[in-house]
Design an enzyme around this catalytic site. Sequence first.
Site, PDB file in Angstrom:
ATOM      1  N   GLY A  13       0.816  -1.222   0.000  1.00 33.18           N
ATOM      2  CA  GLY A  13       0.000   0.000   0.000  1.00 33.18           C
ATOM      3  C   GLY A  13       0.842   1.261   0.000  1.00 33.18           C
ATOM      4  N   ASP A  79      -2.147  -7.292  -5.217  1.00 34.09           N
ATOM      5  CA  ASP A  79      -3.336  -7.251  -4.378  1.00 34.09           C
ATOM      6  C   ASP A  79      -3.055  -8.157  -3.183  1.00 34.09           C
ATOM      7  OD1 ASP A  79      -5.816  -7.641  -3.174  1.00 34.09           O
ATOM      8  OD2 ASP A  79      -6.903  -7.556  -5.080  1.00 34.09           O
ATOM      9  N   ASN A 106       1.231  -2.374   5.378  1.00 36.39           N
ATOM     10  CA  ASN A 106       0.608  -1.051   5.510  1.00 36.39           C
ATOM     11  C   ASN A 106      -0.713  -0.950   4.748  1.00 36.39           C
ATOM     12  OD1 ASN A 106       0.725   2.069   5.800  1.00 36.39           O
ATOM     13  ND2 ASN A 106       0.690   1.740   3.575  1.00 36.39           N
ATOM     14  N   SER A 160      -3.412   0.559  14.222  1.00 34.42           N
ATOM     15  CA  SER A 160      -4.169   1.811  14.372  1.00 34.42           C
ATOM     16  C   SER A 160      -4.482   2.033  15.844  1.00 34.42           C
ATOM     17  CB  SER A 160      -5.475   1.687  13.591  1.00 34.42           C
ATOM     18  OG  SER A 160      -6.329   2.775  13.854  1.00 34.42           O
ATOM     19  N   TYR A 173     -13.360  -2.332  10.736  1.00 36.59           N
ATOM     20  CA  TYR A 173     -12.018  -1.729  10.816  1.00 36.59           C
ATOM     21  C   TYR A 173     -11.398  -2.003  12.192  1.00 36.59           C
ATOM     22  CZ  TYR A 173      -8.315   1.796  10.264  1.00 36.59           C
ATOM     23  OH  TYR A 173      -7.092   2.431  10.171  1.00 36.59           O
TER      24      TYR A 173
HETATM   25  N1  LIG Z   1      -4.602   7.887   8.181  1.00 36.81           N
HETATM   26  C1  LIG Z   1      -4.893   7.550   9.424  1.00 36.81           C
HETATM   27  O1  LIG Z   1      -5.431   8.350  10.204  1.00 36.81           O
HETATM   28  C2  LIG Z   1      -4.539   6.170   9.932  1.00 36.81           C
HETATM   29  C3  LIG Z   1      -4.618   5.943  11.299  1.00 36.81           C
HETATM   30  C4  LIG Z   1      -4.329   4.688  11.798  1.00 36.81           C
HETATM   31  C5  LIG Z   1      -3.960   3.672  10.944  1.00 36.81           C
HETATM   32  N2  LIG Z   1      -3.886   3.892   9.601  1.00 36.81           N
HETATM   33  C6  LIG Z   1      -3.499   2.771   8.750  1.00 36.81           C
HETATM   34  O2  LIG Z   1      -2.369   3.128   7.989  1.00 36.81           O
HETATM   35  C7  LIG Z   1      -2.359   2.403   6.754  1.00 36.81           C
HETATM   36  C8  LIG Z   1      -2.152   3.380   5.605  1.00 36.81           C
HETATM   37  O3  LIG Z   1      -3.258   4.264   5.561  1.00 36.81           O
HETATM   38  P1  LIG Z   1      -3.223   5.720   4.898  1.00 36.81           P
HETATM   39  O4  LIG Z   1      -3.916   6.624   5.821  1.00 36.81           O
HETATM   40  O5  LIG Z   1      -1.872   6.034   4.424  1.00 36.81           O
HETATM   41  O6  LIG Z   1      -4.232   5.522   3.675  1.00 36.81           O
HETATM   42  P2  LIG Z   1      -4.040   5.353   2.109  1.00 36.81           P
HETATM   43  O7  LIG Z   1      -5.381   5.168   1.544  1.00 36.81           O
HETATM   44  O8  LIG Z   1      -3.180   6.450   1.593  1.00 36.81           O
HETATM   45  O9  LIG Z   1      -3.197   3.982   2.029  1.00 36.81           O
HETATM   46  C9  LIG Z   1      -3.777   2.716   2.015  1.00 36.81           C
HETATM   47  C10 LIG Z   1      -3.202   1.990   0.825  1.00 36.81           C
HETATM   48  O10 LIG Z   1      -3.625   0.619   0.868  1.00 36.81           O
HETATM   49  C11 LIG Z   1      -3.814   0.238  -0.486  1.00 36.81           C
HETATM   50  N3  LIG Z   1      -4.650  -0.957  -0.589  1.00 36.81           N
HETATM   51  C12 LIG Z   1      -5.973  -1.071  -0.316  1.00 36.81           C
HETATM   52  N4  LIG Z   1      -6.392  -2.308  -0.626  1.00 36.81           N
HETATM   53  C13 LIG Z   1      -5.303  -2.983  -1.099  1.00 36.81           C
HETATM   54  C14 LIG Z   1      -5.096  -4.303  -1.585  1.00 36.81           C
HETATM   55  N5  LIG Z   1      -6.109  -5.176  -1.652  1.00 36.81           N
HETATM   56  N6  LIG Z   1      -3.861  -4.651  -1.994  1.00 36.81           N
HETATM   57  C15 LIG Z   1      -2.832  -3.767  -1.928  1.00 36.81           C
HETATM   58  N7  LIG Z   1      -2.965  -2.505  -1.488  1.00 36.81           N
HETATM   59  C16 LIG Z   1      -4.194  -2.124  -1.079  1.00 36.81           C
HETATM   60  C17 LIG Z   1      -4.463   1.445  -1.141  1.00 36.81           C
HETATM   61  O11 LIG Z   1      -4.373   1.384  -2.540  1.00 36.81           O
HETATM   62  C18 LIG Z   1      -3.661   2.580  -0.525  1.00 36.81           C
HETATM   63  O12 LIG Z   1      -2.537   2.906  -1.289  1.00 36.81           O
HETATM   64  C19 LIG Z   1      -3.677   1.654   6.704  1.00 36.81           C
HETATM   65  O13 LIG Z   1      -3.470   0.322   7.090  1.00 36.81           O
HETATM   66  C20 LIG Z   1      -4.547   2.388   7.720  1.00 36.81           C
HETATM   67  O14 LIG Z   1      -5.529   1.558   8.267  1.00 36.81           O
HETATM   68  C21 LIG Z   1      -4.172   5.132   9.080  1.00 36.81           C
END
Ligand SMILES: NC(=O)c1ccc[n+]([C@@H]2O[C@H](COP(=O)([O-])OP(=O)(O)OC[C@H]3O[C@@H](n4cnc5c(N)ncnc54)[C@H](O)[C@@H]3O)[C@@H](O)[C@H]2O)c1
Length: 277
Positions: A13, A79, A106, A160, A173
Amino acid sequence: MKNLKGKTAIVTGSGRRKGIGEAIIKLLAKRGCNVVVTDLGEPTGRNFAKKHIGSSSEMKAIVREIKSAKGQAISVPCDVRKSKQVEELVAKTVKKFGKLDIMVNNAGVGYIMEEFTDFKESSWDAVLDVNLKGAFLCSQAAARQMIRQKSGGCIINIASQAAKSGFPFAAAYTASKHGMIGLTRSNAVELGKYGIRVNAVCPNHITTGLGHWQNEFFSKKLGMDYETYLQAIVDKNPLGRTGLVQDIAKAVAFLASDESDYITGEAMNVSGGEEYH
Ligand SMILES: NC(=O)c1ccc[n+]([C@@H]2O[C@H](COP(=O)([O-])OP(=O)(O)OC[C@H]3O[C@@H](n4cnc5c(N)ncnc54)[C@H](O)[C@@H]3O)[C@@H](O)[C@H]2O)c1
């Protein structure tokens, strides 16, 4: 500081602009890692529309930027829900860089939120398949490779605050992220004998693409405007701000390095003190 020089890392990701994955992969490259940028690349069905995912062109642009800063990088679409694609991801990484030392799980879906009594089975499956099954498949493929190499390794799961506390409309989630901590602990115990350390990082709110979607969703649900909602998050944070993608990247770089060589099975809050258990 090049304390990860010669290591090879995959960050799932990591192909979406402004995401946590992009920040992690760039910092690992800066610290000397050979890196593999991997993401979905193309939309796949209703729950994985273009607006939510890392595209092939974004992945390629991130690789170009790493290379222009003298880093070593390739991009491989994958994926994380598909075991065959995950195995190919590891095989391509090893073919290009000779080994795999660091796997960062991630990839995540945080934009499917529904009232619990109306929560669709298909929504539950979509979230759990990426956030938990994806981390399982990637950890398994990485561990198999690391065990073959006989030189240990690190697996880091981006969980998270929702891995420690409950959130409304977020049953899938929250369950998936709590599950990720269970996976972290079980794998830490089982893989320690191979020198593989397994840890998780628990961010609080960060306004990435996903974070922006959550700001819009929760501010509407609470009847607040977007800015007031964000300010309320800031106000309850001991360090007086929301998270930054760099906060998480720095924690991952620490957990991937020898600086943390006696730390495993940990679920580390990186939340400005908002979450502390
Ligand atoms: N942004 C926040 O506030 C936050 C807080 C806590 C945890 N997180 C976690 O951090 C991680 C990154 O989140 P982010 O905020 O950067 O969001 P983001 O949407 O920028 O990143 C998530 C990525 O996961 C990819 N993804 C989704 N399904 C997929 C699949 N089947 N195969 C491969 N890739 C896939 C998406 O294409 C995307 O690039 C996530 O796991 C999210 O749950 C985010």
